[in-house]
Scaffold this active site. Structure first.
Site, short mmCIF file in Angstrom:
data_model
loop_
_atom_site.label_atom_id
_atom_site.label_comp_id
_atom_site.label_asym_id
_atom_site.label_seq_id
_atom_site.Cartn_x
_atom_site.Cartn_y
_atom_site.Cartn_z
N SER A 145 -2.86 -5.62 -1.80
CA SER A 145 -1.45 -5.36 -1.47
C SER A 145 -0.87 -6.11 -0.29
CB SER A 145 -1.25 -3.88 -1.24
OG SER A 145 -1.09 -3.27 -2.49
N SER A 151 1.34 -4.04 -3.17
CA SER A 151 2.39 -3.08 -2.92
C SER A 151 3.21 -3.34 -1.65
CB SER A 151 1.78 -1.67 -2.84
OG SER A 151 0.83 -1.57 -1.81
N LYS A 208 5.21 -1.11 6.92
CA LYS A 208 5.21 -0.62 5.53
C LYS A 208 5.39 0.89 5.57
CE LYS A 208 2.22 -0.69 1.42
NZ LYS A 208 0.89 -1.08 0.90
N1 GLN Z 1 -2.30 -3.56 -7.10
C1 GLN Z 1 -3.40 -2.77 -6.68
C2 GLN Z 1 -3.21 -1.33 -7.11
O1 GLN Z 1 -2.20 -1.02 -7.62
C3 GLN Z 1 -3.59 -2.84 -5.19
C4 GLN Z 1 -2.60 -2.03 -4.46
C5 GLN Z 1 -2.93 -1.93 -3.01
O2 GLN Z 1 -3.67 -2.74 -2.47
N2 GLN Z 1 -2.37 -0.90 -2.39
O3 GLN Z 1 -4.06 -0.53 -6.93
#
Ligand code: GLN
Length: 467
Positions: A173, A149, A74
């Site tokens: 994410s 994400s 990532k």
């Molecule tokens: N969707 C969640 C957020 O936007 C989790 C994102 C993540 O785990 N990086 O904070």
């Protein structure tokens, strides 16, 4: 044998395929992909490493299990000498000065990073549309989102562009995109894998974890990356997950909990609800003890998580002002330079979170919002401690709804935040939790008490056989 890593390892060791050919095959797939899953393809870098593996094979040396296995990263991890953009304009031309511990451990084991993967900018999102590299498309239906994400990572694994990928999970994410693309994704216990070299989103819940097509590969990669790191003081001494955890049957009478309010909620899709109930009925018929549990309302979990995550990201991203990292715009004085740099190079969603986070932390509001969220977090953790005295695992859907079409989340950030209803609570508790692509359209989430990763594997393996 389900493990793709073991299968490839055998083919390499027996010289049925060269490492250069294997890596090239994946690079070709990435280069011709239409999924927007890659930010930077590490062609030269990867082929150089592959040649070294081929040399060892030519010299009849034995290679390690991960040696020569191509994987994705990532684009929020530092990998020395490669671009690390966090899918932002801010860091688009930023080169990593060092390598993240988790990635270094994989490099030390001989695995080959072939791509830096598209994701929501700085981890901010649940769909991988908040990126300057173009929205990532779902592996099963290109009109739908990849999830976020770590969307690029999940899609690359699902499409077989990488053998496994390393995602990051702050509030879901890894688990959510894994569920959206039908692959496995693990968020380990907070502290099991070092965060050194992972760009910080919300430091108190950020976790490193693997995404793969099968449990065996998740186990191999998890065991390789785990462990104490003096560069991250929150890391834990941790036991590897044993091979038996994957082969032993789930003991009769295992106590399986679920949160009643998650399942009775009107916000839950009727299909997911029905599939969840059918899964529970099967487990009961197989001799498991089902324990319905009470829990906080999902809206409390979401507000607590977002208050804290925004506060932490506002603090963490304060370092990006054009002075030390990434782009620098000039203004009439230093302060204006900071403002222009930040205004022009963060995405709208990231700015929303920085503004929200600074509000949460500001004088006059912090007592009411930040401190209250901290107190709630403690209560949530305490609730988990009590729950895991009663049950061995908790099962839940990964998301309340099926995979959305591309474009919907951008219209309404609130809908997006609420789609995290079932993942963020476990992040606040620092618990290990695994998405398995089983039982429901967006997968099942299996959660255990801290450091109890082993039972997640046993339970997932069992579910694979019965549902
Ligand atoms: N969707 C969640 C957020 O936007 C989790 C994102 C993540 O785990 N990086 O904070």
């Amino acid at each position: 044998m389900n493990s793709s890593i073991k299968a490839l390892h055998q083919r390499l060791q027996q010289k049925e395929i060269s490492c250069v050919a294997l890596v090239q095959e994946k690079l070709d797939l990435l280069n011709s992909s239409t999924y927007n899953s890659s930010n930077y393809i590490l062609e030269e870098y990867a082929l150089k490493l592959a040649k070294k593996v081929d040399q060892k094979l030519a010299d009849n040396e034995t290679i390690g299990l991960l040696e020569g296995i191509p994987f994705g990263v990532k684009d929020v991890y530092l990998l020395q000498g490669t671009y690390s953009s966090a899918s932002s304009d801010f860091l688009r031309n930023y080169k990593s000065p060092y390598t993240a511990t988790a990635i270094q451990k994989l490099l030390d084991a001989g695995a080959i990073p072939i791509v830096k993967e598209n994701c929501d900018s700085f981890g901010h999102g649940s769909s991988s549309e908040n990126t300057v590299f173009g929205a990532v498309k779902n592996a099963i239906d290109q009109n739908k989102v990849a999830g976020g994400s770590s969307g690029g990572s999940a899609v690359n694994v699902a499409k077989n562009f990488t053998t496994f990928s390393i995602g990051g999970d702050t509030g879901g994410s890894i688990r959510q995109p894994a569920g959206y693309n039908n692959v496995y994704g693990l968020k380990p216990t907070y502290g099991k894998i070092s965060r050194y070299g992972l760009m910080a989103y919300a430091s108190s819940t950020d976790c490193v974890g693997p995404i793969a097509q099968n449990l065996e590969d998740i186990q191999i990669v998890l065991n390789t990356m785990s462990g104490l790191d003096y560069r991250d003081q929150t890391t834990l001494v941790s036991e590897p997950v044993s091979d038996e955890s994957l082969s032993r049957p789930l003991a009769q009478g295992t106590k399986i909990g679920y949160y009643k309010n998650f399942i009775e909620s009107d916000a839950l899709s009727p299909t997911i609800k029905a599939d969840f109930k059918a899964m529970i009925a099967k487990l009961e018929a197989e001799g498991m003890e089902i324990v319905p549990l009470d829990f906080f309302d999902a809206s409390i979990l979401v507000s607590t998580y977002y208050a804290l995550a925004m506060a932490e990201t506002a603090s963490n991203l304060a370092r990006l002002d054009g002075t030390n990292y990434g782009v620098r715009e000039t203004g009439k004085d230093l302060k204006e330079g900071y403002s222009i740099t930040r205004s022009e190079n963060f995405t709208a969603e990231t700015k929303r979170r920085i503004v929200g986070g600074n509000q949460v932390l500001s004088q006059g509001h912090s007592e009411e919002i930040y401190n209250k969220a901290q107190q709630l977090r403690q209560q949530i953790s305490h609730h988990f401690d009590e729950d895991f005295k009663k049950v061995d695992v908790v099962l839940s859907p990964v998301t309340p709804n099926p995979v959305p079409e591309i474009g919907n989340n951008l219209k309404n950030p609130m809908t997006m935040y609420l789609s995290d209803a079932y993942t963020v609570g476990f992040s606040l508790g620092g618990l290990p939790t695994l998405t398995a692509p089983l039982a429901m359209e967006t997968g099942v989430q299996i959660t255990a008490a801290k450091k109890q990763e082993a039972i997640l594997f046993t339970c997932a393996n069992f579910l694979k056989q019965v549902v």
